[in-house]
Design a protein around this motif. Structure first.
Motif, short mmCIF file in Angstrom:
data_model
loop_
_atom_site.label_atom_id
_atom_site.label_comp_id
_atom_site.label_asym_id
_atom_site.label_seq_id
_atom_site.Cartn_x
_atom_site.Cartn_y
_atom_site.Cartn_z
N LEU A 293 56.95 44.61 52.55
CA LEU A 293 55.78 44.73 51.69
C LEU A 293 55.50 43.40 50.99
O LEU A 293 54.36 42.92 50.95
CB LEU A 293 56.07 45.82 50.65
N ILE A 294 56.56 42.79 50.44
CA ILE A 294 56.40 41.52 49.73
C ILE A 294 55.89 40.45 50.68
O ILE A 294 54.89 39.77 50.43
CB ILE A 294 57.73 41.07 49.10
N ILE A 295 56.57 40.33 51.84
CA ILE A 295 56.21 39.27 52.77
C ILE A 295 54.81 39.52 53.34
O ILE A 295 54.00 38.59 53.44
CB ILE A 295 57.28 39.17 53.88
N GLY A 296 54.53 40.77 53.65
CA GLY A 296 53.21 41.11 54.19
C GLY A 296 52.10 40.76 53.22
O GLY A 296 51.10 40.14 53.58
N PHE A 297 52.28 41.15 51.98
CA PHE A 297 51.24 40.86 51.00
C PHE A 297 51.11 39.36 50.75
O PHE A 297 50.00 38.84 50.66
CB PHE A 297 51.49 41.62 49.69
N LEU A 298 52.24 38.67 50.63
CA LEU A 298 52.16 37.23 50.38
C LEU A 298 51.45 36.53 51.54
O LEU A 298 50.80 35.51 51.36
CB LEU A 298 53.55 36.62 50.16
N TRP A 299 51.58 37.11 52.73
CA TRP A 299 50.93 36.48 53.88
C TRP A 299 49.46 36.87 53.98
O TRP A 299 48.58 36.02 54.08
CB TRP A 299 51.67 36.85 55.18
N PHE A 300 49.19 38.18 53.93
CA PHE A 300 47.83 38.65 54.22
C PHE A 300 46.95 38.75 52.98
O PHE A 300 45.74 38.59 53.05
CB PHE A 300 47.87 40.00 54.92
N ARG A 301 47.53 39.10 51.86
CA ARG A 301 46.70 39.27 50.65
C ARG A 301 47.50 38.90 49.41
O ARG A 301 47.86 39.75 48.59
CB ARG A 301 46.21 40.73 50.57
N PRO A 302 47.74 37.59 49.25
CA PRO A 302 48.61 37.15 48.14
C PRO A 302 48.05 37.51 46.77
O PRO A 302 48.80 37.59 45.81
CB PRO A 302 48.69 35.63 48.32
N GLU A 303 46.73 37.73 46.67
CA GLU A 303 46.17 38.04 45.35
C GLU A 303 46.33 39.51 45.00
O GLU A 303 46.06 39.91 43.88
CB GLU A 303 44.71 37.60 45.28
N GLY A 304 46.79 40.33 45.95
CA GLY A 304 47.07 41.72 45.66
C GLY A 304 45.85 42.63 45.81
O GLY A 304 44.75 42.18 46.14
N VAL A 305 46.07 43.93 45.58
CA VAL A 305 44.99 44.91 45.73
C VAL A 305 43.90 44.65 44.69
O VAL A 305 42.71 44.70 44.98
CB VAL A 305 45.53 46.35 45.58
N ARG A 306 44.32 44.41 43.47
CA ARG A 306 43.36 44.09 42.40
C ARG A 306 43.61 42.67 41.91
O ARG A 306 44.46 42.46 41.06
CB ARG A 306 43.49 45.06 41.23
N PRO A 307 42.88 41.71 42.43
CA PRO A 307 43.13 40.31 42.07
C PRO A 307 42.85 40.06 40.59
O PRO A 307 42.16 40.83 39.94
CB PRO A 307 42.14 39.53 42.93
N GLU A 308 43.40 38.95 40.11
CA GLU A 308 43.12 38.53 38.74
C GLU A 308 41.60 38.35 38.60
O GLU A 308 40.97 37.71 39.44
CB GLU A 308 43.82 37.18 38.49
N PRO A 309 41.00 38.91 37.54
CA PRO A 309 39.53 38.82 37.45
C PRO A 309 39.07 37.40 37.10
O PRO A 309 39.76 36.67 36.39
CB PRO A 309 39.21 39.78 36.30
N ARG A 310 37.94 37.04 37.64
CA ARG A 310 37.31 35.78 37.25
C ARG A 310 36.52 36.07 35.98
O ARG A 310 35.76 37.04 35.92
CB ARG A 310 36.39 35.30 38.37
N ARG A 311 36.71 35.26 34.97
CA ARG A 311 36.11 35.58 33.68
C ARG A 311 34.75 34.93 33.53
O ARG A 311 34.63 33.71 33.52
CB ARG A 311 37.03 35.16 32.55
N VAL A 312 33.75 35.76 33.41
CA VAL A 312 32.39 35.27 33.19
C VAL A 312 32.03 35.55 31.74
O VAL A 312 32.20 36.66 31.26
CB VAL A 312 31.40 35.99 34.13
N PHE A 313 31.58 34.52 31.04
CA PHE A 313 31.30 34.68 29.61
C PHE A 313 29.86 35.12 29.40
O PHE A 313 28.98 34.84 30.21
CB PHE A 313 31.59 33.37 28.87
N GLU A 314 29.68 35.77 28.28
CA GLU A 314 28.37 36.23 27.87
C GLU A 314 27.40 35.05 27.86
O GLU A 314 27.71 33.99 27.33
CB GLU A 314 28.50 36.78 26.45
N GLY A 315 26.25 35.26 28.44
CA GLY A 315 25.23 34.21 28.41
C GLY A 315 25.40 33.16 29.49
O GLY A 315 24.77 32.10 29.43
N ALA A 316 26.26 33.43 30.49
CA ALA A 316 26.46 32.47 31.56
C ALA A 316 25.23 32.49 32.48
O ALA A 316 24.63 33.53 32.69
CB ALA A 316 27.70 32.82 32.37
N PRO A 317 24.88 31.31 33.02
CA PRO A 317 23.78 31.30 33.98
C PRO A 317 24.18 32.04 35.25
O PRO A 317 25.35 32.13 35.57
CB PRO A 317 23.57 29.80 34.27
N ASP A 318 23.21 32.59 35.93
CA ASP A 318 23.53 33.40 37.12
C ASP A 318 24.01 32.55 38.28
O ASP A 318 23.48 31.53 38.56
CB ASP A 318 22.30 34.20 37.54
#
Lengths: 318, 294, 249
Positions: A293-318
């Motif tokens: 499981l560890i090796i498979g995920f590190l190879w195929f999907r290192p960011e995991g099922v729920r990746p770390e969110p990208r933070r968009v701030f209020e008022g950011a341009p589109d």
């Protein structure tokens, strides 16, 4: 599904979620590969046990030997367990986190985990050695009917889980959490903008230690037992698998990982008849699967099922 | 007093075993940048290969050679199939440590159903006792010391006098520069995994031969002692690992005589912690090799 | 502003920096040039505290900072950038700037545990400040992208903006133009001149001599770990030994 089974499952889920949230703070957010995480849980468990148990001269307890035996009322043993986890983080962090490159940190912590287990196993007078501590009093058990006690314990676990989740979410979403992530991404650059990496690592290492200690207290109060065989170093690897699968740096990912790997996985494999193959085959294959499981995920999907969110701030341009 | 002299004798054997293992381990790290946490499990697997041959009536000395070959082949494949692809993908040092730990866990548990939990031992006469004053060793132990000395001389010769050895040292110092200078680093890396794998396999059989019995669980203990020796000498430094092995071998055996053999690894760990606090770069390593980046 | 006296930096028996003394005047751009291996980058790292000094003293704003760790120097306003891209790859561009701010109540464990209401005011001000910088450097549109996905030149700009978020008093730039598209080189040059006009002091390592000539008020030439000359670029061109050592060869 009977209620005993459900209670059991819920309590284990709570403990694993707490542990994974703590490991995610250390590993997912701050980038510290704490391979001795389970030691911090164990310290919390032992501390909670000896704080709540009567002295080892008490009639029912004289078959084991241990330090402490203070018979303190709930919730002091759990608080003590959490504090013990945090206290252990201080010397360990002092040795490991200051000068060593990150991969050596990981190895030093792994070795610590193996050695701590060896020492506790062999030093019997301290915490009863390999046999471990039994008859750990369940918190407030005398106030409840044994039939309803399980529900009470689920409630206690849920409260602790919610509390830990609050702490984890506040840290991850704060400017402090952002600083930890920056350090994880590029430590030297973080230093160049005025961040003290040693202090940052120490604080999050201690926070993780406190939470791990608490999880140990909860677990030992429920299973009323604690011994070296339940905190061997591969237990830490399961938690790593959970955080990697769930998504490093994402609290919800850590929760999901806890439900998928330690809880879900173990539960599913329980239903495989153990009579298949030679004795020990099924548990051994479980470990193999964790590794895959560890090796498979590190190879195929290192960011995991729920990746770390990208933070968009209020008022950011589109 | 004579207890300590005897312990010194065991120390000689111990350091021989550790030296073979630690030199292989540290070369893997120094040249390929891979902290291979599965090293202890490869050792144990090789020890079992020799065990099954031995059980079939084949001499353990032949089993030793086969064990070394097995270690070489296995390590080579492990790198080609798992480690190298991950490294090419740009996985961080830290990621590689996690991968190798996962491999180690898988190996131990794949082996378990095959070989079982129980300790086994080789069917080989100890070859009689040899006395040197208060030091009493078996002929096998003397042979182990001899093997270690020969292996160390071979490694020295390899590093010092062969083109391959020079290429290895160059790759270790600076892989990019080495590649730019026309050293085919891929071939060097392959050679390193074969050679260090052979050392690993040999060390596994030798370690098993030196102990009364061995079991799966010994893999982790092996690894700790090896790590202590390698780090003490300076990670990635073959000669450092030799010195580290001498010190760790002596310290653990003397402490076993003075205190308790159960704590051998604990003592090795104590040395490891001291080195990490006082001199993280190890005895021989250049400064910076192990200290935090920057 | 900055006075470094007799700085030595030994490394594995090599004298990377061998008795360098320089003085950086406030409000000026000082250039540090010299052939490869002259010890320029090492010297910058020693000044910033990334590498320890073997001997010598560094005085910044009248304060001896020789033994201060790098992060403390940064907090005093002595901020460096790196020769290689060193963005926080999995933070957004805006976050790369925000993280560098010094005064944010939420940037401690205690502040974080107190919750969002405790620090949101600080955060709002910093977002404004960071957006102003992004606008000035023409990167507003990229604020929510991961810094790791930016081009080499954009990473340079991020690093400079990040340093500016600390409100530095002295900016140490280690080859800010290396690996940057020529078009952005022009931009960076313009920004640096602009910053100088605002009174920021800059010490920069640079290879491109035309750039040094256009940007720097004073130039220090290093070779083999030593200072072999200093002055304006035009005065240096007249000194034969310097021309021989570096400017031509």
């Amino acid at each position: 599904m009977n209620s005993y089974y459900a209670i059991n499952l819920l309590i284990y889920a709570g403990v694993d979620i707490i542990a994974c949230l703590a490991l995610n703070l250390q590993f997912g957010v701050a980038g510290i590969v704490n391979f001795s995480f389970i030691v911090f849980q164990a310290v919390g468990a032992y501390t909670a046990a000896v704080l709540s148990m009567p002295p080892d001269t008490a009639p029912d307890y004289s078959f084991q030997i241990y330090v402490g035996g203070l018979q303190l009322p709930f919730p002091i043993p759990w608080i003590g367990g959490a504090i013990a986890g945090g206290l252990l983080a201080v010397p360990v962090g002092f040795v490991v986190l200051r000068k060593l490159r990150s991969d050596y940190q990981a190895i030093a912590l792994l070795v610590l985990s193996v050695i701590a287990n060896t020492v506790i196993t062999n030093a019997r007078p301290f915490l009863n050695g390999a046999a471990g501590l039994a008859l750990v009093p369940a918190p407030l058990a005398d106030l409840f009917d044994p039939a309803t006690y399980g529900y009470f314990y689920v409630g206690l676990t849920a409260i602790c889980t919610a509390l830990v989740a609050l702490v984890a979410f506040r840290i991850v979403n704060s400017p402090y959490g952002r600083t930890l992530r920056a350090m994880r991404e590029h430590e030297v650059a973080a230093t160049a903008i005025g961040k003290n990496p040693v202090a940052l690592k120490m604080t999050i290492f201690i926070v993780g230690g406190v939470i791990a200690g608490l999880s140990g207290g909860i677990l030992t109060g429920y299973i009323t037992f604690w011994a070296p065989s339940v905190w061997l170093y591969p237990e830490t690897i399961i938690l790593f698998a959970a955080v990697i699968v769930g998504g490093r740096g994402n609290n919800l990912g850590a929760v999901l990982g806890a439900l998928l790997v330690p809880v879900g996985f173990e539960e599913v494999t329980r239903f495989i008849p153990s009579s298949i193959g030679p004795p020990g085959l099924i548990p051994a294959l479980q470990w193999v699967a964790i590794g895959l499981l560890i090796i498979g995920f590190l190879w195929f999907r290192p960011e995991g099922v729920r990746p770390e969110p990208r933070r968009v701030f209020e008022g950011a341009p589109d | 007093m004579s207890l300590f002299v005897a312990a010194f004798g065991f120390g000689l054997v111990s350091m021989s075993v550790i030296a073979i293992a630690a030199v292989g381990f540290t070369m893997q790290f120094g040249i390929t940048n891979m902290i291979n946490l599965a090293y202890g499990e490869v050792m144990i697997s090789s020890a079992y290969v020799a065990y099954y041959l031995n059980k079939a009536g084949i001499s353990i000395w032949i089993g030793m050679v086969v064990g070394a070959l097995f270690g070489a082949a296995f390590s080579f494949l492990l790198n080609r199939i798992v480690y190298a692809p991950f490294q090419r993908k740009g996985t961080s040092y830290l990621g590689m440590v996690i991968v190798s730990l996962a491999i180690s866990l898988m190996m131990a548990n794949l082996l378990l159903p095959i070989v079982g939990y129980y300790s086994v031992s080789y069917q080989e006469g100890t070859g009689g006792l040899i006395r040197l004053g208060a030091i009493i060793l078996t002929t096998n132990q003397i042979l182990i010391i001899g093997i270690a000395v020969v292996v160390m001389l071979l490694i020295h010769g390899l590093l010092k006098y062969t083109r391959l050895g020079k290429a290895m040292r160059a790759t270790s110092a600076n892989p990019t520069l080495a590649r730019n200078c026309g050293i085919p680093t891929q071939r060097v890396v392959d050679a390193v995994w074969l050679i260090t794998g052979a050392l690993c396999g040999l060390a596994g059989v030798v370690a098993a031969l030196n102990s009364d019995s061995f079991a799966i669980a010994n893999g982790a203990a092996f690894l700790i002692t090896i790590l202590a020796a390698a780090v003490l000498g300076g990670a990635g430094q073959p000669y450092g690992a030799m010195i580290g092995a001498v010190l760790i071998g002596l310290i653990t055996e003397l402490s076993a005589a003075a205190w308790s053999p159960e704590y051998k690894e604990v003592v090795a760990f104590g040395v490891l912690v001291l080195v990490m606090v006082l001199r993280p770069q190890g005895l021989l390593a250049k400064r910076g090799a192990m200290a935090a980046a920057g | 502003m900055l006075v470094a006296t007799d700085i030595h930096r030994h490394f594995e028996g090599m004298h990377a920096v061998d008795g360098v003394s320089i003085e950086v005047a406030p409000g000026k751009i000082t250039g540090l040039i010299g052939p490869n291996g002259a010890g320029k980058s090492t010297f910058m790292a020693v000044i910033a505290g990334t590498l320890p000094t073997s001997s010598g003293t560094i005085v910044f704003d009248g304060k001896d900072i020789t033994r201060l760790p790098a992060y403390r120097r940064a907090r005093l306003g002595l901020v460096r950038t790196f020769q290689l891209p060193s963005e926080f790859a999995r933070l957004t561009v805006l976050e790369n700037l925000l993280v560098a701010a010094q005064h944010n109540r939420g940037d401690s464990l205690f502040g974080a545990l107190m919750g969002k209401r405790y620090w949101i005011e600080d955060e709002r001000k910093l977002v404004q400040q960071a957006r102003a910088l992004l606008k000035r450097f023409g990167m507003s549109a990229k604020e929510s992208d991961y810094a790791g996905t930016m081009s080499g030149g954009q990473k340079r700009l991020i690093e400079i903006m990040r340093a500016l978020m600390l409100q530095p008093r002295l900016l140490l730039l280690d080859e800010p133009m290396s690996g940057v598209h020529p078009k952005i080189v022009q931009e960076i040059q313009y920004y640096l001149q602009d910053l100088r006009h605002e009174g920021l002091t800059i010490l920069m390592v640079e290879h491109e001599l035309h750039m040094v000539e256009r940007l720097c008020d004073t130039v220090v030439v290093m070779a083999q770990g030593k200072v072999i000359g200093s002055g304006t670029m035009s005065s240096l061109r007249k000194q034969q030994e310097i021309v021989d050592a570096y400017l031509v060869g």
